[in-house]
Design a protein around this motif. Sequence first.
Motif, PDB file in Angstrom:
ATOM      1  N   SER A  92       0.834  -1.340  -0.476  1.00  0.00           N
ATOM      2  CA  SER A  92       0.002  -0.634   0.178  1.00  0.00           C
ATOM      3  C   SER A  92       0.863   1.594   0.375  1.00  0.00           C
ATOM      4  O   SER A  92       1.866   1.408   0.917  1.00  0.00           O
ATOM      5  N   ALA A  93       0.806   2.101  -1.023  1.00  0.00           N
ATOM      6  CA  ALA A  93       1.281   3.023  -0.542  1.00  0.00           C
ATOM      7  C   ALA A  93       0.634   3.892   0.116  1.00  0.00           C
ATOM      8  O   ALA A  93       1.468   4.572   0.962  1.00  0.00           O
ATOM      9  N   PRO A  94      -0.723   4.451   0.819  1.00  0.00           N
ATOM     10  CA  PRO A  94      -0.820   5.013   1.899  1.00  0.00           C
ATOM     11  C   PRO A  94      -0.742   4.469   2.595  1.00  0.00           C
ATOM     12  O   PRO A  94      -0.202   5.729   4.113  1.00  0.00           O
ATOM     13  N   PHE A  95      -0.469   3.578   2.604  1.00  0.00           N
ATOM     14  CA  PHE A  95       0.186   3.303   4.178  1.00  0.00           C
ATOM     15  C   PHE A  95       2.152   3.439   4.419  1.00  0.00           C
ATOM     16  O   PHE A  95       2.144   4.275   5.823  1.00  0.00           O
ATOM     17  N   SER A  96       2.108   3.361   3.280  1.00  0.00           N
ATOM     18  CA  SER A  96       3.505   3.826   4.033  1.00  0.00           C
ATOM     19  C   SER A  96       4.025   5.369   3.857  1.00  0.00           C
ATOM     20  O   SER A  96       5.155   6.633   4.274  1.00  0.00           O
ATOM     21  N   GLU A 219      -9.339   2.160   2.936  1.00  0.00           N
ATOM     22  CA  GLU A 219      -8.483   3.330   2.382  1.00  0.00           C
ATOM     23  C   GLU A 219      -6.692   2.970   1.764  1.00  0.00           C
ATOM     24  O   GLU A 219      -6.054   3.433   1.190  1.00  0.00           O
ATOM     25  N   TYR A 220      -6.798   1.783   2.693  1.00  0.00           N
ATOM     26  CA  TYR A 220      -4.774   1.670   2.896  1.00  0.00           C
ATOM     27  C   TYR A 220      -4.767   0.765   1.811  1.00  0.00           C
ATOM     28  O   TYR A 220      -4.031   0.799   1.061  1.00  0.00           O
ATOM     29  N   PHE A 221      -5.279  -0.501   2.275  1.00  0.00           N
ATOM     30  CA  PHE A 221      -5.218  -1.811   1.647  1.00  0.00           C
ATOM     31  C   PHE A 221      -6.475  -2.033  -0.006  1.00  0.00           C
ATOM     32  O   PHE A 221      -6.216  -2.993  -0.344  1.00  0.00           O
ATOM     33  N   ARG A 227     -12.621  -0.606  -4.267  1.00  0.00           N
ATOM     34  CA  ARG A 227     -13.230   0.433  -3.405  1.00  0.00           C
ATOM     35  C   ARG A 227     -14.724   0.737  -3.481  1.00  0.00           C
ATOM     36  O   ARG A 227     -15.566   1.159  -2.871  1.00  0.00           O
ATOM     37  N   PHE A 228     -14.926   1.920  -4.995  1.00  0.00           N
ATOM     38  CA  PHE A 228     -15.748   2.129  -5.494  1.00  0.00           C
ATOM     39  C   PHE A 228     -16.512   0.878  -5.801  1.00  0.00           C
ATOM     40  O   PHE A 228     -17.744   1.179  -5.154  1.00  0.00           O
ATOM     41  N   TRP A 356     -13.249   6.214   4.455  1.00  0.00           N
ATOM     42  CA  TRP A 356     -12.818   7.687   4.248  1.00  0.00           C
ATOM     43  C   TRP A 356     -10.793   8.134   3.987  1.00  0.00           C
ATOM     44  O   TRP A 356     -10.356   7.643   4.816  1.00  0.00           O
ATOM     45  N   PRO A 357     -10.578   8.832   2.735  1.00  0.00           N
ATOM     46  CA  PRO A 357      -9.236   8.777   3.371  1.00  0.00           C
ATOM     47  C   PRO A 357      -8.882   9.682   4.306  1.00  0.00           C
ATOM     48  O   PRO A 357      -9.027  10.994   4.268  1.00  0.00           O
TER      49      PRO A 357
END
Length: 362
Positions: A92-96, A219-221, A227-228, A356-357
């Motif tokens: 995951s990019a957001p997790f990082s 939001e992460y994985f 998700r959509f 939600w991110p």
Amino acid sequence: MSNNKKRILICGANGYIGVALYSYLKERGFTVLGIDNEMRERNVINIGSNSLTRNSKPSDFKLDISEDYRGFKEIVESFRPETIVNLAQQPSAPFSMIDADHAILSQKNNICGGMNILWAVKEVDPNIHIIQLGTAGEYPDWLYNGIEVPESSRIEVEYNKKKWIIPTPRYAGSWYHFSKLYSSYNSDYASRIWGLKVTDINQGIVYGHIGETRLDYDEYFGTVINRFVVQAVVGVPLTIYGTGEQTRSFIHLKNSIEAIELLINNPANIGEYRVIQQLTDIKRVSEIANIVKSITNCEIDNIENPRSEMEKNEFKFEANKLKTIGLKPVDMESEIKNLFNIISKYKENINKSVIWPKTKWK
Ligand code: USQ
């Protein structure tokens, strides 16, 4: 050689792709051994979410390949695989991007795990083919905006009035994506100095569900299509980040595991670091949202983009190698409909609070 004589070691056998690949290869007659450190499960629970579907855990050994080099090497020595597939990645990019701990966890896990595989193969048997999970995100939007990404590991350029062979220009857009970039360079180098056979699959965004694999939507994985569809099923507006004019590459999970089988059966040569663009569709995020809307008539919300990425870009990929060896792309629209039917069965399990991110790049 028939499939049942081929031994495949899957690192990361309990993940989204790993679970699907493990059972698929077994059904196809391969001898499969799976290892996993159970990090994905832990990380998803730690961010307060859970897989929507039941996730089977087929791994035969619990082992962290990024930490236990000797344990891993012993498994390679005793199992003697023809191919090692490395899916043991924090994906995951957001997790990082959460904080220093998450950035370091992502890079340590991904880079050190890959490095331990390179060393084990060098020391046990350099003939073992390594298939590593790279990412199409090693070709960032700004570097390849409107320029076709070549399906090559190296290119010739002219600089200072001389011709140079250099690695195909790459960069990244998150600490996660940088972990993949560094691993690509490590594998390129190992193939040059030790003669290793490495296939780096630069994969687009994987979507869909098969069998008993997990399905994340937080939001992460959760990846954008999954998700959509979850958002449409549970009745919240689709969260397009920014304009939705971002173009991205995609591949269905079924095609992803079929592609890996094709690459197992068509390995890289000795000393070859081979790049494969593992993707079948290129779409804008808004186009994906519109496909989902055409199925469900859901609402779409353009929210502030938490990421640092171009608002609008044009991706083009040269992606011929998998087609040449026989990959047949699925139809994206019917697979999204299919996914809608699968996810609808799990509607009651959806936790709206993880959608939600919250993590921002800046
Ligand atoms: N996006 C939205 N709304 C969302 C989630 C994402 O608009 O609710 C947008 C993002 O801003 C981005 C695109 O959709 O432009 C893709 O985001 P993603 O979260 O589906 O995928 P990404 O972060 O790029 O990472 C995923 C996998 C990663 C893999 C990568 C391939 O998690 O493991 O390496 O896809 S690639 O995208 O080519 O880098």
